[in-house]
Write an enzyme that holds these catalytic residues in place. Structure first.
Site, PDB file in Angstrom:
ATOM      1  N   HIS A 118      22.116 -41.671   4.030  1.00  0.00           N
ATOM      2  CA  HIS A 118      23.335 -42.331   3.621  1.00  0.00           C
ATOM      3  C   HIS A 118      22.846 -42.842   2.059  1.00  0.00           C
ATOM      4  O   HIS A 118      23.830 -43.476   1.467  1.00  0.00           O
ATOM      5  CB  HIS A 118      23.830 -43.285   4.357  1.00  0.00           C
ATOM      6  CG  HIS A 118      24.581 -42.805   5.566  1.00  0.00           C
ATOM      7  ND1 HIS A 118      23.971 -42.250   6.503  1.00  0.00           N
ATOM      8  CD2 HIS A 118      25.887 -42.838   5.699  1.00  0.00           C
ATOM      9  CE1 HIS A 118      24.998 -41.921   7.410  1.00  0.00           C
ATOM     10  NE2 HIS A 118      26.057 -42.199   6.972  1.00  0.00           N
ATOM     11  N   GLY A 119      21.799 -42.744   1.740  1.00  0.00           N
ATOM     12  CA  GLY A 119      21.245 -43.350   0.348  1.00  0.00           C
ATOM     13  C   GLY A 119      22.214 -42.507  -0.832  1.00  0.00           C
ATOM     14  O   GLY A 119      22.216 -42.990  -1.852  1.00  0.00           O
TER      15      GLY A 119
END
Length: 188
Positions: A118-119
């Site tokens: 999810h970065g």
């Protein structure tokens, strides 16, 4: 030796923070971990995401991580590279204008950037991935596409480098992701 900045927050994915933090130091890089509104010595909570056969990952409590730098004092020009772990933290960190300004700085100066899972939400929110091949957790694929990126649907153990950006779908890709990021750091 490169100076690497990691931007994290509460409920960052445990492995995606702990492993890069330790591995990058092991190979000689200086690593600073910051969180908005927190200072060096403060802790953030982590979460462990596991793949156990359900339709998505499970979440369990992780370790408390002690920050080693102050977010308020961070300047992008003081660092050679940026690393963005996943978990739930990017979901709300992308609402912070100072975080997005840092991401934009690293992109505009063509410094190495690594994002996992999810970065990639921080990359999409900063609008820095147009026409770039970007991997992320599959649930983030629509965001990558809507931000003008080309979603790289790769194995969970793989990573992809496009220019100065290295991305991977999740922590099982650490060997490939960190190797590719370290190669960028050594070539910078």
């Amino acid at each position: 030796m490169s100076r690497v900045l990691i931007i994290a927050g509460d409920y960052v994915e445990d492995y995606e923070l702990m492993v890069p933090f330790q591995a990058l130091q092991m190979v000689g890089h200086q690593v600073s971990v910051v969180c908005p509104d927190k200072t060096s010595g403060s802790t953030i909570r982590t979460a462990i995401h596991d793949f156990e056969g359900e339709q998505t990952y499970s979440e369990k409590p992780g370790h408390n991580f002690i920050l080693n730098a102050d977010f308020a004092a961070v300047k992008g020009e003081d660092f050679d590279a940026l690393l963005l772990p996943g978990g739930r933290a990017p979901e709300y960190l992308r609402l912070n204008a100072e975080v997005l300004a840092l991401v934009k700085h690293f992109a505009a100066t063509n410094k190495p950037i690594a994002a996992v899972c999810h970065g990639a939400q921080l990359l999409t929110a900063a609008d820095v991935i147009r026409e770039r091949r970007i991997s992320a957790y599959p649930a983030c694929a629509p965001e990558v596409t809507m931000a003008g990126g080309i979603y790289a649907d790769i194995a969970v153990t793989d990573a992809v480098t496009d220019g100065n950006i290295v991305t991977a779908p999740a922590w099982p890709a650490h060997p490939a992701w960190l190797a590719q990021f370290n190669q960028l750091l050594n070539n910078a």
